[in-house]
Design a protein around this motif. Structure first.
Motif, short mmCIF file in Angstrom:
data_model
loop_
_atom_site.label_atom_id
_atom_site.label_comp_id
_atom_site.label_asym_id
_atom_site.label_seq_id
_atom_site.Cartn_x
_atom_site.Cartn_y
_atom_site.Cartn_z
N VAL A 1 0.85 -1.20 0.00
CA VAL A 1 0.00 0.00 0.00
C VAL A 1 0.88 1.25 0.00
N ARG B 1 0.67 -2.46 -4.95
CA ARG B 1 -0.58 -3.18 -5.20
C ARG B 1 -1.77 -2.25 -5.08
N HIS B 2 -1.66 -1.25 -4.21
CA HIS B 2 -2.81 -0.41 -3.89
C HIS B 2 -2.29 0.94 -3.40
N THR C 1 -5.09 0.04 -7.82
CA THR C 1 -6.38 0.28 -7.19
C THR C 1 -6.25 1.37 -6.13
N SER D 1 -8.03 3.70 -2.76
CA SER D 1 -9.02 3.95 -1.72
C SER D 1 -8.82 5.37 -1.21
N LEU E 1 -7.49 -6.61 0.61
CA LEU E 1 -6.36 -6.97 -0.26
C LEU E 1 -6.03 -8.46 -0.17
#
Length: 312
Positions: free
Chosen positions: A19, A148-149, A171, A173, A270
């Motif tokens: 992240v 990854r995020h 991705t 958030s 995740l």
């Protein structure tokens, strides 16, 4: 102060970061007050002390993600000042890689008034950023490409980073915090993210706001936290209310509870847990955070989180 750049390996060979946290680095000055709202008086005696510590929303999310075993990297602007030194020290203490872009205006700071029941009122110093601030695009692309995020804070200049992040395919958030459902500043974040967190505190109709986010944006999941009333989870067009989890100790401060919720949710999500299971993890972590004094920056660990989830 020159930019500190960390580029983890070859992005094409694998994702070295779980992240990437954008924005939200700063310091808070904590003041425990006898009540909120605080009645006017010439002065108050603060017997518990007035303390400044590193830790705003991005810092709290990064610490919480790291405590859960996720490889986390934090990117933000920092000043060459004592406050920036506190933020750097926090990241070193928790082993969190930090890319700090120089901010001549100084490190972001706030004053948090905390009441006896753990509620808080935050006063943010908005002079520590400029509308034309931008993350260096090559640094942003390199870090996003290795992740990854990405979790994107509402702070300046994260809105300008959203198109670049989407272009990398990572991705996203975000946390809209106490959005009222109308302020247009929040909309680019709400509509760009795959997972959207927000507080229901300022929403007259939380379900309406959540469905609008899902309909106008790309969110797979929208979660509205409601403190002692639990959380609302919108996924696959179905709205579900989760009850709150009883805190494991007395509630002393709500600061960082939403960040803890988001981190625990993302850890589960995740790892391919369902949205409801992920939100359960979030409610446990958020309840735990309410038992941690505002002067500390700690988070629930993975083993404890799993034990509590199993008990429920």
């Amino acid at each position: 102060m020159s930019e500190i750049t960390y580029v983890p390996g070859d992005a094409t060979a694998g994702r070295a970061i779980d992240v990437l946290v954008l924005g939200g680095a700063g310091v808070d000055t904590i003041v425990r007050v006898p009540e909120l709202p605080l009645p006017y008086a010439d002065s108050y005696m603060i017997d518990s002390g007035i303390r400044t510590r590193a830790g705003q929303t991005g810092d709290f999310v990064a610490v919480a993600l790291t405590a859960l075993g996720l490889r986390t990297h934090h990117l933000d602007f920092l000043g060459d000042d004592p406050e920036g030194d506190l933020v750097r020290a926090l990241h070193r203490e928790h082993g969190i890689p930090l890319t700090a872009v120089p901010q001549p205006a100084g490190t972001k700071r706030a004053v948090n008034l905390v009441g006896p029941d753990g509620r808080r009122l935050s006063l943010y110093d908005t002079s520590r950023a400029h509308p034309d601030d931008r993350f260096p695009e090559d640094t942003l692309r390199a870090l996003a490409g290795a992740s990854r995020h990405a979790h994107v804070s509402l702070t300046q200049p994260c809105a300008h980073a959203l198109p670049v992040l989407r272009d990398t395919g990572v991705t996203l958030s975000t946390d809209l915090h106490d959005w009222d459902g109308e302020n247009p500043y929040h909309e680019p974040f709400a509509y760009a993210a795959d997972v959207v967190f927000l507080s229901a505190a300022a929403l007259g109709d939380p379900e309406r706001a959540m469905r609008r986010i899902a309909e106008r944006g790309r969110a797979e999941v929208v979660v509205a936290t409601a403190g002692a009333r639990g959380a609302l989870v919108l996924a696959d067009d179905e709205l579900t209310r989760l009850p709150a989890v009883t805190p494991p100790a007395p509630v002393v401060d709500s600061n960082g509870a939403g960040d803890a919720f988001a981190a625990a949710f993302l850890h589960a999500w995740l790892n391919r847990e369902t949205p409801l299971r992920s939100a359960l993890f979030g409610t446990i972590a958020g309840a735990h955070a309410c038992t941690v004094p505002a002067t500390e920056t700690t988070a629930i660990g993975l083993d404890e989180l799993r034990v509590r989830a199993a008990d429920l």
